[in-house]
Design a protein around this motif. Structure first.
Motif, PDB file in Angstrom:
ATOM      1  N   LYS A  65       4.616  -4.727  -0.140  1.00  0.00           N
ATOM      2  CA  LYS A  65       5.753  -3.890  -0.529  1.00  0.00           C
ATOM      3  C   LYS A  65       5.815  -3.731  -2.043  1.00  0.00           C
ATOM      4  CE  LYS A  65       8.712  -4.608   3.507  1.00  0.00           C
ATOM      5  NZ  LYS A  65      10.003  -5.158   4.011  1.00  0.00           N
ATOM      6  N   HIS A  78       3.348  -1.134  -2.943  1.00  0.00           N
ATOM      7  CA  HIS A  78       3.922   0.190  -2.653  1.00  0.00           C
ATOM      8  C   HIS A  78       4.896   0.600  -3.761  1.00  0.00           C
ATOM      9  CE1 HIS A  78       5.971   3.451  -0.584  1.00  0.00           C
ATOM     10  NE2 HIS A  78       5.079   3.388   0.397  1.00  0.00           N
ATOM     11  N   ARG A  79       5.680  -0.360  -4.216  1.00  0.00           N
ATOM     12  CA  ARG A  79       6.645  -0.078  -5.284  1.00  0.00           C
ATOM     13  C   ARG A  79       5.924   0.284  -6.580  1.00  0.00           C
ATOM     14  NH1 ARG A  79       9.552  -3.391  -8.784  1.00  0.00           N
ATOM     15  NH2 ARG A  79       8.624  -5.267  -7.871  1.00  0.00           N
ATOM     16  N   ILE A 100       3.046   1.828  -6.828  1.00  0.00           N
ATOM     17  CA  ILE A 100       2.564   3.213  -6.697  1.00  0.00           C
ATOM     18  C   ILE A 100       3.711   4.196  -6.886  1.00  0.00           C
ATOM     19  CG2 ILE A 100       1.545   4.873  -5.087  1.00  0.00           C
ATOM     20  CD1 ILE A 100       0.069   2.438  -3.824  1.00  0.00           C
ATOM     21  N   THR A 101       4.851   3.862  -6.327  1.00  0.00           N
ATOM     22  CA  THR A 101       6.015   4.758  -6.409  1.00  0.00           C
ATOM     23  C   THR A 101       6.582   4.831  -7.828  1.00  0.00           C
ATOM     24  OG1 THR A 101       6.586   4.245  -4.114  1.00  0.00           O
ATOM     25  CG2 THR A 101       8.306   5.232  -5.478  1.00  0.00           C
ATOM     26  N   GLU A 102       6.789   3.670  -8.434  1.00  0.00           N
ATOM     27  CA  GLU A 102       7.433   3.629  -9.743  1.00  0.00           C
ATOM     28  C   GLU A 102       6.500   4.055 -10.874  1.00  0.00           C
ATOM     29  OE1 GLU A 102      10.518  -0.049  -8.671  1.00  0.00           O
ATOM     30  OE2 GLU A 102       9.029  -0.274 -10.272  1.00  0.00           O
ATOM     31  N   ARG A 162       3.984   6.297 -10.599  1.00  0.00           N
ATOM     32  CA  ARG A 162       3.277   7.510 -10.190  1.00  0.00           C
ATOM     33  C   ARG A 162       2.870   8.370 -11.386  1.00  0.00           C
ATOM     34  NH1 ARG A 162       3.269   9.074  -5.069  1.00  0.00           N
ATOM     35  NH2 ARG A 162       5.205   7.974  -4.595  1.00  0.00           N
ATOM     36  N   GLU A 212      -1.703  12.924  -6.219  1.00  0.00           N
ATOM     37  CA  GLU A 212      -0.847  12.423  -5.138  1.00  0.00           C
ATOM     38  C   GLU A 212      -1.509  12.648  -3.779  1.00  0.00           C
ATOM     39  OE1 GLU A 212       3.743  12.804  -3.455  1.00  0.00           O
ATOM     40  OE2 GLU A 212       3.102  13.988  -5.178  1.00  0.00           O
ATOM     41  N   THR A 268      -2.782   8.670  -4.046  1.00  0.00           N
ATOM     42  CA  THR A 268      -1.669   7.764  -3.750  1.00  0.00           C
ATOM     43  C   THR A 268      -1.045   7.962  -2.374  1.00  0.00           C
ATOM     44  OG1 THR A 268      -0.110   9.262  -4.872  1.00  0.00           O
ATOM     45  CG2 THR A 268      -1.115   7.524  -6.196  1.00  0.00           C
ATOM     46  N   GLU A 297      -0.171   4.846   0.172  1.00  0.00           N
ATOM     47  CA  GLU A 297       1.162   4.524   0.665  1.00  0.00           C
ATOM     48  C   GLU A 297       1.169   4.438   2.186  1.00  0.00           C
ATOM     49  OE1 GLU A 297       4.483   6.358  -2.086  1.00  0.00           O
ATOM     50  OE2 GLU A 297       2.818   7.781  -1.928  1.00  0.00           O
ATOM     51  N   ASP A 352       2.059   1.173   4.497  1.00  0.00           N
ATOM     52  CA  ASP A 352       3.107   1.242   5.524  1.00  0.00           C
ATOM     53  C   ASP A 352       2.592   0.747   6.874  1.00  0.00           C
ATOM     54  OD1 ASP A 352       4.920   2.252   3.709  1.00  0.00           O
ATOM     55  OD2 ASP A 352       4.578   4.356   4.251  1.00  0.00           O
TER      56      ASP A 352
END
Length: 495
Positions: free
Chosen positions: A60, A63-64, A66-68, A70, A89, A93, A97, A101
């Motif tokens: 997790k 994942h965070r 990659i999200t934060e 980006r 993206e 990425t 993601e 998941d």
């Protein structure tokens, strides 16, 4: 050495008790790479990476990251390969993601004991397979998709409960720097260190003992990785490449086929390990194939791909020179222009290419698409089988049921490749349920979803017996007589 290590942006101002313990015990004569591996092994030996709760937490956090981050990732890929933010993206990425998941959702199922079929001798016993972490994994990433092909194996390593030393490619230097600086802010720094550097750093890492090495790149370096791993009897996963053929049946809808082939070939400026490397088709449709691809190039990248933001660049000058040299002796049907100062090579199609042409002697890994003419599917199969087994094999045949079954079944039955895709290109990489990997010269091992989890796990055989019912085991103890065998099995009659 201590000062050198602490100056590294990935480790500065980080309290690492195990790291300092290794310095105290072994002294400062160890290389930076040795210290990093030792630190990861000591962290793994504490057992901290094994609980499923810890693995899920790290996944997790990835994942965070990659999200934060980006924007940082997209900026780095833009500098390395001239990809747009949306392209990064889509091809880097988004799949990562999704992979994370799936791992988070299914991890408990993957890691659970797997019962197996019992025999008469084990009918009352517990017999199962228990996935266990291997230990410390070395992940050597590639530069063409510097995030996807480096972090997807890391997802599998974390999910399987391993420690992992991550070595991003120095060729995609901006992505490597971002990974080195930012990833340790999200993942456990002892279990999942990032080591940057070039050939010498990679060689030093390969001198260390690992429990698995995961390498993505070309077959030449793959052989060196395998040779280094053999010194420690370390298992390897080699995701390599090669020349992936694309056979086009003469009765197929050429507009659709060429549209999908054009996309698959020229995305990322042809720097994709599963890009269609060359086309096989009958002479009667060669010119039509050229024209349909010409239309698609214009549609996708305009009349001037050089100025179009969604058309990338060759990674560096060395690779630019290599790709341009492959044009020698070939007839250019589309494109062919270039700009060395920008590492730009136009989408290029070559016609009337033969098996002996220079462009057919190695994986192209650039925006050149040769067309080799064959008399039909039988000659295409022969042409493919005379060469190394490819990472992917593409077949375009009409939707007519009889013809489709005939062509696809024949190609599947009479060839070997890491994957076979009919009527499309590249898309099998996005299907987590499918194993991704090569065969022969195109690679060893596989990953994605549970396939990656299993690849980086030891599938331990477990048999748990009780101490009672000892009489049922009498057959195995000496003396071994016919009477004892008859009595034990109840099935063997002797005179």
């Amino acid at each position: 050495m201590l000062g050198v290590v602490l100056e590294s942006s990935a480790y500065s101002n980080i309290p690492c008790p195990l790291f300092y313990q290794s310095l105290t015990q072994y002294g400062s004569s160890m290389s930076r790479e040795q210290l990093v591996v030792e630190r990861a092994r000591r962290a793994f030996q504490t057992g901290m990476s094994k609980p499923l709760k810890f693995r899920v937490h790290q996944l997790k956090n990835l994942h965070r990251f990659i999200t934060e981050r980006r924007k940082d990732i997209a900026d780095a890929v833009k500098k390395d390969l001239n990809k747009t933010e949306h392209s990064t993206e889509l091809f880097e990425t988004l799949g990562l993601e999704g992979e994370i998941d799936v791992a988070v959702e299914r991890l408990a199922e993957w890691a659970a004991p797997r019962p197996v079929e019992k025999s008469l001798l084990t009918i009352l016993d517990e017999v199962y397979i228990q996935p266990e972490p291997l230990g410390v994994v070395l992940i050597i990433g590639a530069w063409n998709y510097p995030w996807a092909v480096t972090l997807q194996p890391l997802v599998a390593a974390i999910a399987a409960g391993n420690a992992a030393v991550v070595k991003p490619s120095e060729v995609s230097s901006h992505s490597a720097k971002v990974m080195e600086e930012l990833l340790p802010l999200y993942l456990d720094k002892e279990l999942y260190p990032v080591v940057c550097g070039g050939v010498s750093e990679t060689q030093e890492l390969l001198r260390q003992r690992f429990d698995h090495i995961f390498y993505t790149g070309n077959s030449t370096v793959g052989k060196l990785v395998m040779e280094a791993a053999a010194r420690h009897l370390t298992p390897v996963t080699l995701e390599l490449g090669g020349k992936s053929p694309c056979y086009i049946d003469k009765d197929v809808d050429l507009r659709v086929a060429c549209r999908r082939i054009t996309w698959g070939k020229f995305v990322n400026c042809g720097q994709t390990c599963i890009a269609p490397d060359y086309i096989l088709c009958e002479p009667s449709i060669q010119d039509r194939v050229v024209e349909e691809i010409r239309k698609c190039i214009t549609e996708f990248y305009t009349d001037d791909p050089k100025t179009f933001e969604d058309y990338g660049r060759i990674i560096n000058q060395r690779h630019f020179q290599r790709v341009m040299s492959l044009l020698e002796g070939s007839t250019v049907a589309i494109g062919g222009d270039s700009d060395q100062s920008q590492c730009y090579i136009a989408p290029t199609v070559l016609k009337d290419v033969t098996g002996g042409s220079k462009v057919m002697q190695e994986e192209i890994f650039g925006p050149l698409l040769p067309i080799v003419t064959v008399s039909g599917v039988d000659e295409a199969i022969q042409f493919i089988n005379e060469r190394e087994k490819p990472l992917a094999l593409y077949v375009f045949s009409p939707d007519n049921k009889v013809k489709t079954i005939e062509v696809k079944s024949k190609v599947i039955a009479e060839t070997s490749s890491g994957a076979l895709v009919a009527n499309d290109c590249l898309v099998h990489f996005t299907v987590s349920a499918l194993p991704f990997g090569g065969v022969g010269n195109s690679g060893i091992g596989r990953y994605h979803s549970q396939h990656g989890f299993d690849q980086l796990s030891h599938l331990r055989a477990c048999l748990i017996k009780k101490l009672n019912l000892e009489d049922a085991n009498a057959m195995r103890y000496p003396p071994h007589t016919a009477k004892k065998l008859d009595h034990s099995t109840g099935q063997i009659n002797r005179p």
